[in-house]
Write a protein that holds these residues in place. Sequence first.
Motif, PDB file in Angstrom:
ATOM      1  N   LEU A  85      46.934  50.396  32.159  1.00  0.00           N
ATOM      2  CA  LEU A  85      45.861  50.069  32.119  1.00  0.00           C
ATOM      3  C   LEU A  85      45.451  49.742  33.230  1.00  0.00           C
ATOM      4  CD1 LEU A  85      43.245  49.506  30.417  1.00  0.00           C
ATOM      5  CD2 LEU A  85      44.417  47.371  29.760  1.00  0.00           C
ATOM      6  N   LEU A  86      44.072  50.088  33.864  1.00  0.00           N
ATOM      7  CA  LEU A  86      43.946  49.849  35.158  1.00  0.00           C
ATOM      8  C   LEU A  86      42.338  48.972  35.116  1.00  0.00           C
ATOM      9  CD1 LEU A  86      44.016  53.172  37.037  1.00  0.00           C
ATOM     10  CD2 LEU A  86      45.582  51.122  37.270  1.00  0.00           C
ATOM     11  N   MET A  87      42.084  47.748  35.549  1.00  0.00           N
ATOM     12  CA  MET A  87      41.191  47.000  35.669  1.00  0.00           C
ATOM     13  C   MET A  87      40.084  47.528  36.901  1.00  0.00           C
ATOM     14  SD  MET A  87      42.054  44.554  33.646  1.00  0.00           S
ATOM     15  CE  MET A  87      42.503  46.157  32.594  1.00  0.00           C
ATOM     16  N   ASP A  88      40.546  48.094  37.791  1.00  0.00           N
ATOM     17  CA  ASP A  88      39.686  48.851  38.533  1.00  0.00           C
ATOM     18  C   ASP A  88      40.472  49.640  39.535  1.00  0.00           C
ATOM     19  OD1 ASP A  88      41.320  47.401  40.940  1.00  0.00           O
ATOM     20  OD2 ASP A  88      40.113  45.471  39.913  1.00  0.00           O
ATOM     21  N   ALA A  89      39.966  50.217  40.763  1.00  0.00           N
ATOM     22  CA  ALA A  89      40.494  51.219  41.671  1.00  0.00           C
ATOM     23  C   ALA A  89      40.924  50.550  42.808  1.00  0.00           C
ATOM     24  CB  ALA A  89      39.545  52.331  41.899  1.00  0.00           C
ATOM     25  N   GLN A  90      41.113  49.168  42.945  1.00  0.00           N
ATOM     26  CA  GLN A  90      41.618  48.737  44.284  1.00  0.00           C
ATOM     27  C   GLN A  90      43.004  49.026  44.405  1.00  0.00           C
ATOM     28  OE1 GLN A  90      39.700  46.851  46.077  1.00  0.00           O
ATOM     29  NE2 GLN A  90      38.139  46.086  44.955  1.00  0.00           N
TER      30      GLN A  90
END
Length: 310
Positions: A85-90
């Motif tokens: 699960l990704l919180m952002d694309a950083q």
Amino acid sequence: MHIRVLGSAAGGGFPQWNCNCSNCAAVRQGDPALTARTQSSIAVSRNGQDWLLVNASPDILAQVRAMPELQPARALRDSGIVAVLLMDAQIDHVTGLLMLRERRTALPLYATPQVLDELNTSLPLVRVLSHYAGVEAHLLSLTEPDFAVPGLEDIRFTVIPLSSNAPPFSPRRDAPLPGDNIGVVIEDIQSGQRLLYAPGLGRMEPAVAQAMATADVVLVDGTCWRNDEMQALGLSDKTAADMGHLAQSGPGGMIEVLAALPKRTRKILIHINNTNPILRSDSPERAALTAAGIEVAWDGMAITLGSSNG
């Protein structure tokens, strides 16, 4: 429900490879008040054997080696990682996906349309991974925020939009859209206990405040102590707010925000930048956190909520 902190540092880790700030220099020299840390990520499980990664750090291989549960050896080729699960694309939250390319089946990947767009265009990891096992994309919605992950039965996940910033490589840098950054509420359905995970939080808004107020544990942005921390050290011309992070000190800072929560709430900071004085266990800043009932996450930290099997 089991939550494990795989990494607790901000981008670059601690020490950062090219940084000679006082913290990085001291940890290299073996100062006992400082502990090295990998880049931030957590893992979530119901049974202690099947795990969801929340963000895939560039340090994922070291994190797997440090947590045997992620490599349970039930078969010749095996992993306890059932999805990401990704919180952002950083970069510090997504490039670990490349290290998971040897899977036999496509990796289930949960992310908002904005994040998946970045990973297909500006930072085309999905395209690269298509030459290996690939990813099985699951789109997250801000209008229907609740979702489940197969293999993690009796856990409910809820998307929370965050005000932060898009990555430096994004065409939406300094003009992010809802969905470029999210937090997640992780709930043990049987007990109703909840953890809020929000490693990139730039500004408090009603949805975030509500999620914090109803959580049993908040695991939130601890990047900088001061808003001008990087500027004061001559390391950047950007403030913490410019980078999409709410500093701990000062009016409206994270300490003040967390102080308003119920006393029963466990408060933990994660995604800690190498310049932050709270990394020192003997610093006045760490003492101030302790006095406020706020913890500092560390690699390997374990949190248990509700009833857990395994």
